[in-house]
Enzyme design. Structure first.
Site: not given
Ligand SMILES: NC(=O)c1ccc[n+]([C@@H]2O[C@H](COP(=O)([O-])OP(=O)(O)OC[C@H]3O[C@@H](n4cnc5c(N)ncnc54)[C@H](O)[C@@H]3O)[C@@H](O)[C@H]2O)c1
Ligand SMILES: CC(C)CCC[C@@H](C)[C@H]1CC[C@H]2[C@@H]3[C@H](O)C=C4C[C@@H](O)CC[C@]4(C)[C@H]3CC[C@]12C
Length: 368
Positions: A163, A159
């Site tokens: 990214k 992952y």
């Molecule tokens: N959630 C977080 O904490 C977090 C933190 C930093 C960055 N991001 C980034 O933000 C973005 C959105 O994350 P999220 O948490 O909303 O995830 P999410 O899984 O809720 O949303 C992702 C969306 O992309 C769509 N998708 C997946 N594969 C696809 C494909 N092949 N074609 C078209 N659509 C597709 C999914 O259906 C979903 O609606 C991601 O790029 C993720 O890397 C998320």
């Molecule tokens: C001790 C274990 C049970 C850990 C449980 C917490 C774990 C699932 C959480 C901790 C940190 C979280 C990640 C962090 O907030 C940042 C990101 C970056 C974003 O791009 C995608 C989600 C992610 C990886 C979170 C995922 C859940 C994590 C690992």
């Protein structure tokens, strides 16, 4: 984009517009971008809630599509002024293969870039992630760092690798000539851990606590700081960048910006309790209730179980070696680059973000 605050003439495309962040970006655009004529929402899985958006003045076009399919992306991008690319596989739990993560997150992003170049779309905002930076495989802390803080960004997990590669593609594409002869302007936003309405992992923790009689058991030291940012503020930053990118192309083009707000620095578990506590859960232990080596062992066991069970079922628990390492490593940002470059200020205060998230948890099925 011409200065036309009054006239509705712009076409935006949001990929991943039905995801956790994407939905907030879509709703924020409809609320706060008066120049919108059409909003295209491109997603593999379209949500039923989209129908309610089609009654407003802006044309909302739902497009079911796959970013790994270049022709589908090109068709969705054609004619758009701005693309906000949030679609991706946020899989740190081993639900999908490394190849699939790469295909969606890297090749999918390349498809979006090429579609912009081929069809003449000039503005591309990419949702990157803090994990492009860290925490790295050495578990080195990133303590209140910024976009210029030196840090050895070394990754192995599919992952963060995907990214980082995707972000690099987007930034390198800045300045490429698009159809019509003008330059493509790109930038990447790096949210830290996003929280807020619709956050699946928060929902999972809540259900886990309900199953354990209203208790969660501390696994991570309270001293490990995690940067978290409210989804509404992340969405707002995307809207603001999209609005400012043309006028400030020389400054913002090819740049990365951490997404931040005034959410407090806390351990991941303590931060979650800001919302789960008022919903009736209690975090047991002021220190981790089990030694770290036992967590490492359990995480490894989960990986083995996932592998053994894969032919029968998907076993993807929260605890695995990667999530444990991330949870156990300080990663917080302290920056004002977004404010300096395009006037970003959080739209939602910490108090508002907290209240909104608590209200949402209270609506989660099975809530006390
Ligand atoms: N959630 C977080 O904490 C977090 C933190 C930093 C960055 N991001 C980034 O933000 C973005 C959105 O994350 P999220 O948490 O909303 O995830 P999410 O899984 O809720 O949303 C992702 C969306 O992309 C769509 N998708 C997946 N594969 C696809 C494909 N092949 N074609 C078209 N659509 C597709 C999914 O259906 C979903 O609606 C991601 O790029 C993720 O890397 C998320
Ligand atoms: C001790 C274990 C049970 C850990 C449980 C917490 C774990 C699932 C959480 C901790 C940190 C979280 C990640 C962090 O907030 C940042 C990101 C970056 C974003 O791009 C995608 C989600 C992610 C990886 C979170 C995922 C859940 C994590 C690992």
């Amino acid at each position: 984009m011409a200065d036309s605050a009054e006239t509705q003439e712009l076409v935006y495309l949001v990929t991943g517009g039905c995801g956790f962040l994407g939905e907030h970006v879509v709703r924020m655009l409809l609320q706060r971008e008066p120049r919108l004529r059409e909003l295209r929402i491109f997603d593999l899985h379209l949500g039923p809630w989209l129908e309610e958006l089609k009654t407003g003045p802006v044309q909302v076009t739902a497009i079911q599509g796959d970013v790994t399919q270049a022709h589908e992306v090109a068709a969705a991008v054609a004619g758009a002024h701005v693309v906000i690319h949030t679609a991706g596989l946020v899989d740190v739990f081993g639900k999908t293969s490394p190849e699939t993560i790469h295909e969606v997150n890297v090749q999918g992003t390349q498809n979006v870039i090429e579609a912009c170049v081929q069809t003449g779309t000039r503005f591309l905002i990419y949702t990157s992630s803090m994990e492009v930076v860290g925490p790295n495989i050495k578990g080195q802390p990133f303590y209140r760092g910024n976009e210029n803080t030196p840090y050895e960004a070394v990754h192995r997990h599919p992952y963060p690798c995907s990214k980082a590669l995707a972000e690099q593609l987007v930034l390198e594409a800045n300045g490429r000539e698009v159809l019509g002869g003008l330059p493509l302007v790109t930038c990447a936003l790096r949210p830290t851990g996003i929280y807020g309405e619709g956050h699946q992992i928060m929902r999972d923790f809540y259900h886990q606590g309900l199953r354990l009689g209203g208790r969660l058991f501390r696994a991570i030291p309270a001293s490990v700081e995690h940067g978290r940012v409210y989804v509404g503020n992340v969405a707002w930053m995307h809207v603001l960048v999209a609005r400012e990118l043309e006028h400030r192309a020389a400054l913002m083009g090819g740049q990365v910006y951490f997404c931040y707000d005034n959410s407090p620095y806390k351990s991941y578990e303590d931060f979650n309790m800001e919302f789960l506590g008022p919903c009736g859960l209690r975090l047991v232990g002021t220190r981790p209730l089990m030694p770290y080596w036992l967590l490492v062992l359990l995480a490894a066991l989960n990986t083995l179980l996932q592998w053994l069970l894969r032919p029968l079922m998907l076993y993807a628990p929260l605890l695995n070696p990667y999530t444990l390492a991330v949870a156990n490593t300080t990663f917080t940002v302290s920056t004002d680059k977004a404010r300096r470059h395009f006037g970003y200020e959080p739209l939602f205060s910490w108090e508002e973000s907290r209240t909104r998230t608590i209200r949402w948890v209270q609506t989660v099925e099975g809530s006390a």
